[in-house]
Design a protein around this motif. Structure first.
Motif, short mmCIF file in Angstrom:
data_model
loop_
_atom_site.label_atom_id
_atom_site.label_comp_id
_atom_site.label_asym_id
_atom_site.label_seq_id
_atom_site.Cartn_x
_atom_site.Cartn_y
_atom_site.Cartn_z
N THR A 115 0.86 -1.18 0.00
CA THR A 115 0.00 0.00 0.00
C THR A 115 0.90 1.23 0.00
OG1 THR A 115 -1.69 -1.20 1.24
CG2 THR A 115 -1.84 1.21 1.21
N ASN A 116 0.62 2.18 -0.87
CA ASN A 116 1.54 3.29 -1.03
C ASN A 116 0.84 4.57 -1.44
OD1 ASN A 116 1.86 3.81 -4.14
ND2 ASN A 116 1.87 1.57 -3.92
N LEU A 117 1.55 5.68 -1.27
CA LEU A 117 1.07 6.97 -1.73
C LEU A 117 2.21 7.69 -2.42
CD1 LEU A 117 -1.30 9.49 -0.19
CD2 LEU A 117 0.99 10.30 -0.74
N THR A 190 -1.68 9.92 -5.70
CA THR A 190 -2.16 8.57 -6.00
C THR A 190 -1.96 7.66 -4.80
OG1 THR A 190 -1.55 8.86 -8.32
CG2 THR A 190 -2.01 6.62 -7.59
N PHE A 191 -3.06 7.13 -4.29
CA PHE A 191 -3.02 6.16 -3.19
C PHE A 191 -3.40 4.81 -3.77
CE2 PHE A 191 -4.85 3.71 0.30
CZ PHE A 191 -3.94 3.93 1.32
N SER A 192 -2.52 3.81 -3.62
CA SER A 192 -2.73 2.50 -4.23
C SER A 192 -2.68 1.40 -3.19
CB SER A 192 -1.63 2.24 -5.28
OG SER A 192 -1.59 3.26 -6.25
N THR A 201 -8.02 -0.01 3.74
CA THR A 201 -6.95 0.99 3.72
C THR A 201 -7.45 2.41 3.51
OG1 THR A 201 -6.59 0.61 1.35
CG2 THR A 201 -5.23 -0.66 2.90
N GLU A 202 -8.72 2.57 3.26
CA GLU A 202 -9.26 3.92 3.04
C GLU A 202 -9.02 4.85 4.24
OE1 GLU A 202 -13.36 6.07 1.43
OE2 GLU A 202 -13.04 3.92 1.18
#
Length: 221
Positions: A115-117, A190-192, A201-202
């Protein structure tokens, strides 16, 4: 002065770069393919070096490499804003070859994905809302889906965006992208996450965005 030439190409290129930088992938699929290559040639600029960051750590050589340490506030490369990382997240901007403002990720891989931003920046463009929807179509491609999201505020600035789901490197991912203008820059956020972790993860995404603070005196809010 706002740029008016080829805004869609720039939007898709930035979207693809941001989306692929820190993608997790399985051990037998170490390469990252560019899903927007046909629609936006400039989006293929992400080189193979990105896969070194994204691969799951499973070798002695990687354990010998120093991992980045968790940190508090992380400043953007241009110094315009900073974010506070959730517990267990890492600043990995120094592992990224491409020009970005911020690149951070969870230290733990979930469903074969970190999970990344990632935040990149562009010159502001006209017709932002319309261009974003066109970009969403291009990045989603023929096999992905997207939906436009209601605007939110990021540190007092209106941020338009969309949620898209697609498969990259055999992993189903969900990506929320927000576009926010501040001063003379357009920031692409971008949040993935793995698609199955999108709802879980929201709150992490909301925590990151709520910690966003502008570092200049012209900030709103």
């Amino acid at each position: 002065m706002r740029r008016t030439t080829s805004p869609l190409r720039a939007l898709v290129a930035t979207a693809t770069l941001s989306a692929l930088l820190l993608s997790g992938c399985s051990d037998d699929e170490p390469s990252v393919e560019d899903p927007a290559d046909d629609s936006a040639p400039s989006a293929s600029a992400a080189p193979d070096e990105t896969t070194e960051t994204s691969a799951a750590p499973d070798t002695d050589a990687e354990t010998a490499t120093a991992e980045p340490e968790p940190s508090g506030p992380v400043s953007s490369d241009d110094g315009a804003f900073e974010l506070t990382l959730p517990e267990g997240w890492l600043d990995v901007a120094d592992q990224v070859e491409q020009k970005v403002e911020i690149a951070v990720r969870d230290d733990e891989m979930t469903d074969d994905f970190y999970t990344n931003l990632v935040v990149a920046s562009e010159d502001p463009i006209e017709d932002l809302q319309e261009s974003i929807e066109e970009a969403a179509k291009s990045v989603a491609g023929s096999d992905g889906d997207y939906e436009m999201l209601d605007p939110i505020e990021i540190a007092g600035e209106e941020a338009f965006g969309y949620l898209l789901t697609r498969t990259t490197n055999g992993v189903a991912v969900a990506q929320t992208q927000r576009w926010v203008e501040h001063g003379d820059r357009l920031y692409v956020v971008t949040f993935s996450s793995a698609q199955g972790q999108q709802e879980a993860t929201e709150p992490v995404m909301e925590e990151l965005l709520s910690s966003w603070t502008w570092q200049d005196e012209s900030a709103t809010g």
